[in-house]
Enzyme design. Structure first.
Site, PDB file in Angstrom:
ATOM      1  N   ALA A  69       0.835  -1.259  -0.007  1.00 11.83           N
ATOM      2  CA  ALA A  69       0.098   0.035  -0.055  1.00 11.83           C
ATOM      3  C   ALA A  69       0.720   1.253  -0.047  1.00 11.83           C
ATOM      4  O   ALA A  69       2.092   1.076   0.569  1.00 11.83           O
ATOM      5  CB  ALA A  69      -0.833   0.022   1.201  1.00 11.83           C
ATOM      6  N   GLY A 110       6.352  -7.100  -1.072  1.00 11.47           N
ATOM      7  CA  GLY A 110       5.495  -6.676  -0.057  1.00 11.47           C
ATOM      8  C   GLY A 110       3.796  -6.363  -0.375  1.00 11.47           C
ATOM      9  O   GLY A 110       2.939  -6.390   0.400  1.00 11.47           O
ATOM     10  N   GLU A 113      -1.206  -8.435  -0.646  1.00  7.47           N
ATOM     11  CA  GLU A 113      -2.537  -8.580  -0.804  1.00  7.47           C
ATOM     12  C   GLU A 113      -3.063  -8.628  -2.395  1.00  7.47           C
ATOM     13  O   GLU A 113      -4.196  -9.109  -2.526  1.00  7.47           O
ATOM     14  CB  GLU A 113      -3.043  -7.344  -0.311  1.00  7.47           C
ATOM     15  CG  GLU A 113      -2.543  -5.931  -0.759  1.00  7.47           C
ATOM     16  CD  GLU A 113      -1.396  -5.260   0.044  1.00  7.47           C
ATOM     17  OE1 GLU A 113      -1.017  -4.492   0.411  1.00  7.47           O
ATOM     18  OE2 GLU A 113      -0.398  -6.407   0.200  1.00  7.47           O
ATOM     19  N   GLU A 133       3.109  -4.430   7.376  1.00  2.00           N
ATOM     20  CA  GLU A 133       2.177  -3.065   7.810  1.00  2.00           C
ATOM     21  C   GLU A 133       2.309  -2.795   9.343  1.00  2.00           C
ATOM     22  O   GLU A 133       2.421  -1.765   9.737  1.00  2.00           O
ATOM     23  CB  GLU A 133       0.709  -3.320   7.613  1.00  2.00           C
ATOM     24  CG  GLU A 133       0.502  -3.327   5.988  1.00  2.00           C
ATOM     25  CD  GLU A 133       0.707  -4.657   5.521  1.00  2.00           C
ATOM     26  OE1 GLU A 133       0.244  -4.541   4.026  1.00  2.00           O
ATOM     27  OE2 GLU A 133       1.067  -5.746   5.937  1.00  2.00           O
TER      28      GLU A 133
END
Length: 259
Positions: A69, A110, A113, A133
């Site tokens: 993210a 990373g 997701e 995270e």
């Protein structure tokens, strides 16, 4: 090879039946910004409606698959950066993509997701995979805690999520997170080779099989078995079933029509 460059996604057609999508934010290590996710969703929408596309390969660049993210967006907008309806719509489009999706990871992985949405995950020898995270005071989102636990089990999922520490490509394969480890230069070629094999199989049977496997992650065993049985029953009504079995009996290669 046709090559179309969008600002955050590179779209290639290495084969008439295969789409290759590359994340293209190299300076940010392909961090999953709202804009990148939106463009990726657009690419998946187009691939979904294009009947000639039989499978998709998704990759990052030579340095990284994705850093995950976009921290700058989260720092600026807080939780709203993750809960924005447009961003959620993009994730829904990506996660519900109905055709076979092969993901390749080299370097930093990373963005698990996103990688875990794929049907097949190939990793380079130099890759590391993580849910980092916790190191910035939050936790994984976008379905990561749910998919990771279903794939690798509770113990490794908790270890990865609560420590934020990466695992090696070897451990990822051992845990069932990825299917193969390859030298980095061979990664895309192997993914395309697998995509070509899949694209030459009976399209309806491939879709039904993929949906049945997906049901194993989302339903109790009894429901999954019922879904599988209905899928097989439907497969036996197709022209491709008749062609496939006739070709086997006649000792020739089948010519599937997708009907």
């Amino acid at each position: 090879m046709n090559h179309l460059t969008q600002s955050l996604i590179l779209v290639e057609r290495p084969d008439p039946a295969i789409l290759l999508l590359r994340l293209n934010r190299p300076r940010q290590r392909n961090a999953l910004s709202a804009a990148l996710l939106g463009q990726l969703a657009d690419a998946f929408r187009a691939a979904r409606s294009d009947e000639s596309v039989r499978s998709v390969v998704l990759s990052g660049d030579e340095r990284a698959f994705s850093a995950g993210a976009d921290i700058k967006e989260m720092q600026q907008h807080g939780f709203a950066a993750l809960s924005d309806p447009t961003r959620q719509d993009a994730w829904d489009v990506i996660a519900s993509f109905p055709k076979p999706l092969i993901v390749t990871v080299r370097g930093v992985g990373g963005g698990l997701e996103l990688a875990m949405i794929g049907d097949i995950l190939l990793v380079a020898e130099d890759s590391v995979l993580a849910q980092p995270e916790i190191t910035i005071g939050i936790m994984p989102g976008d379905g990561a805690t749910q998919r990771l636990t279903r794939i690798v089990g509770k113990s490794l999922a908790v270890q990865m999520v609560l420590t934020g520490e990466p695992i090696s490509a070897e451990r990822a394969v051992a845990a069932g997170l990825a299917s193969e480890i390859l030298p980095a230069p061979e990664l895309i070629g192997c993914a395309l080779a697998i995509a070509r094999v899949i694209s030459n199989r009976a399209p309806i049977a491939a879709r039904l099989a993929r949906e049945s496997i997906q049901a194993a992650f989302e339903t109790p065993l009894s429901a999954g078995l019922a879904i599988e049985l209905r899928a097989i029953r439907y497969a036996f009504t197709t022209d491709d079933q008749k062609e496939g079995m006739a070709a086997f009996a006649e000792k020739r290669q089948p010519v599937f029509s997708g009907l």
